[in-house]
Each structure stands twice: as structure tokens, then as C-alpha cells.
Design a protein around this motif. Structure first.
Motif, PDB file in Angstrom:
ATOM      1  N   ARG A  59       0.856  -1.172   0.000  1.00 29.98           N
ATOM      2  CA  ARG A  59       0.000   0.000   0.000  1.00 29.98           C
ATOM      3  C   ARG A  59       0.902   1.234   0.000  1.00 29.98           C
ATOM      4  O   ARG A  59       1.897   1.303   0.745  1.00 29.98           O
ATOM      5  N   ALA A  60       0.542   2.225  -0.835  1.00 39.07           N
ATOM      6  CA  ALA A  60       1.349   3.446  -0.939  1.00 39.07           C
ATOM      7  C   ALA A  60       0.432   4.656  -0.957  1.00 39.07           C
ATOM      8  O   ALA A  60      -0.667   4.623  -1.521  1.00 39.07           O
ATOM      9  N   THR A  61       0.881   5.735  -0.348  1.00 45.64           N
ATOM     10  CA  THR A  61       0.173   7.014  -0.386  1.00 45.64           C
ATOM     11  C   THR A  61       1.156   8.093  -0.813  1.00 45.64           C
ATOM     12  O   THR A  61       2.372   7.943  -0.673  1.00 45.64           O
ATOM     13  N   LEU A  62       0.620   9.192  -1.318  1.00 41.23           N
ATOM     14  CA  LEU A  62       1.488  10.285  -1.732  1.00 41.23           C
ATOM     15  C   LEU A  62       2.202  10.883  -0.533  1.00 41.23           C
ATOM     16  O   LEU A  62       1.601  11.124   0.502  1.00 41.23           O
ATOM     17  N   ARG A  63       3.500  11.140  -0.704  1.00 42.95           N
ATOM     18  CA  ARG A  63       4.262  11.720   0.385  1.00 42.95           C
ATOM     19  C   ARG A  63       4.097  13.225   0.385  1.00 42.95           C
ATOM     20  O   ARG A  63       4.090  13.834  -0.695  1.00 42.95           O
TER      21      ARG A  63
END
Length: 236
Positions: A232-236
């Protein structure tokens, strides 16, 4: 004869051993997908969606389900199917190409799911995908990349997983015949010539972070094969 994975998916194939196999697969993916949807008001993308046999089930849990596939033949079938559907949730479903997706939903996607697709992408195609996702995600939105093949995985492990699932779900004999057919299929030929992309967990996480995301391993993986990885990835 297919010369690339895109050619393969645009043509006729028997990636599932029978209708029961396809039904079981898509039902499991739909259940796992629904568990990821953040709210009933979410706009979600299934990138590399394939035939999306359970799309109506998923669409019932969000505001809009965008089915995106690079194979024009698949998009044509999806468009025809949902245009003819009388189910209320069919109106929530949009079908588009990766090129159209880049312009239609900029900054508006709450959940972007890529499941069992990375093995067919080159590193350049993966870089393009991550760049697209960065532009498409809404604030607080997330990318889920699932069914990523570990670097040490092999064909024997895939066969074992298929047979275990087939035994549990009632299509074991069909799976045996399907494996025999696969030995002489275009899928096996492409797997031997073009190959499948595999990824190391630490390197993949590093690549997501280098692309501008905050990322972590996600468990369980989508689908039945828990040897494969999800992130899972989200914008930094």
C-alpha cells in the motif's frame, strides 16, 4: 502468435481452466477489493482489470468504479456488457484505457488498485504507471499493488497453488487438464520468451519511495496466493 503480453490479452486464451475457476478467482478478488475501499463515496480504479466478472459487486460499495485495461479487446467486451446491463450499479462503472485515465480523473482517485499485473510490465512501464498514479490520486488516496511475484518464485510454486485452490474450490480435475493444456499454450511460450517480472520486497518498497510515495507491505495479499506480495502506498 502473440509476441507480447498485450498481444496475448488482446487475443483468445484459456488463462482459467473452466468457468468455475474464473468465478472463484473473481469472487475472491472482489471481496478483497471491497475490503480496501475507504468509503461508499470513493472513486476507485481497477487498473489491468481483465474481464472484471464481479465488477457490479464492487461497484455497489463505491461512488464510481473505473475499469482500466490496456487491451482494447477487453475494453470492448466490458463496454458492451455494462451498456447492456439493467443492474442499477452498472451506471457507476466507467471503462477506459490507460491513456484516457491520465486525463479524466486527475487528482480525483481515492483508491487505485493494480492486482496481478506487475509481472507483465517492464520497468519503464512500471515507472509510467507510478507517474500516472501520482497525478491521479486525490489527497489521502492510496495505491494498492497486489499479487507481486517475489524474485525467488517459480513455476512449480504456481502449479502447487493452483492445485491447492482447485482442490478446495471444486475444480481439481479441470485444473489437471488445464495444466496439461497450458504446457502447449501461448502463455507458456511467452513466459519462456518474454518472461514474467519478479520483484524483491525491499527493492520494490525503495522504488515506491523514490517515486514519491510512503509505502509499506500490505497483508494479506489479494487472491489465494499468499506467497505473493501486496503493498500500500500514499502520496508523500
Amino acid at each position: 502468435m502473440a509476441s507480447s503480453w498485450l498481444d496475448f490479452w488482446n487475443g483468445s486464451h484459456r488463462i482459467y481452466v473452466n468457468a468455475r475457476h474464473a468465478q472463484v478467482h473473481y469472487a475472491k478478488i472482489a471481496a478483497d477489493f471491497i475490503a480496501l475501499i475507504p468509503s461508499a463515496d470513493a472513486i476507485v480504479v481497477h487498473w489491468g482489470c481483465g474481464e472484471a466478472l464481479q465488477a457490479l459487486t464492487v461497484a455497489a460499495h463505491c461512488r464510481c468504479l473505473v475499469l482500466c485495461d490496456a487491451a482494447s479487446a477487453i475494453r470492448g467486451r466490458l463496454t458492451e456488457r455494462f451498456a447492456a446491463s439493467t443492474e442499477p450499479d452498472a451506471a457507476k462503472i466507467a471503462v477506459c484505457s490507460p491513456e484516457d485515465l491520465r486525463t479524466r480523473y486527475v487528482g480525483g482517485i481515492d483508491l487505485f488498485v493494480v492486482n496481478s499485473v506487475l509481472q507483465y510490465l517492464s520497468l519503464a512501464e512500471l515507472d509510467q504507471l507510478l507517474a500516472d498514479v501520482r497525478a491521479l490520486l486525490a489527497p489521502g488516496g492510496s495505491l494498492v499493488v497486489a499479487d507481486v511475484i517475489p524474485r525467488h518464485d517459480d513455476l512449480v510454486s504456481d502449479v502447487r497453488n493452483l492445485l491447492a485452490t482447485a482442490w478446495a474450490k471444486g475444480f481439481f480435475i479441470a485444473a489437471l487438464f488445464g495444466l496439461a493444456a497450458t504446457f502447449f499454450s501461448r502463455y507458456r511460450t511467452l513466459r519462456n520468451t518474454v518472461g514474467l517480472a519478479r520483484h524483491d520486497e525491499a527493492e520494490f518498497l525503495s522504488g515506491l519511495r523514490a517515486a514519491g510515495f510512503t509505502a509499506a507491505r500490505l497483508q494479506p495479499n489479494m487472491g489465494f496466493d499468499q506467497r505473493r506480495m501486496a503493498f500500500r502506498a500514499t502520496l508523500r
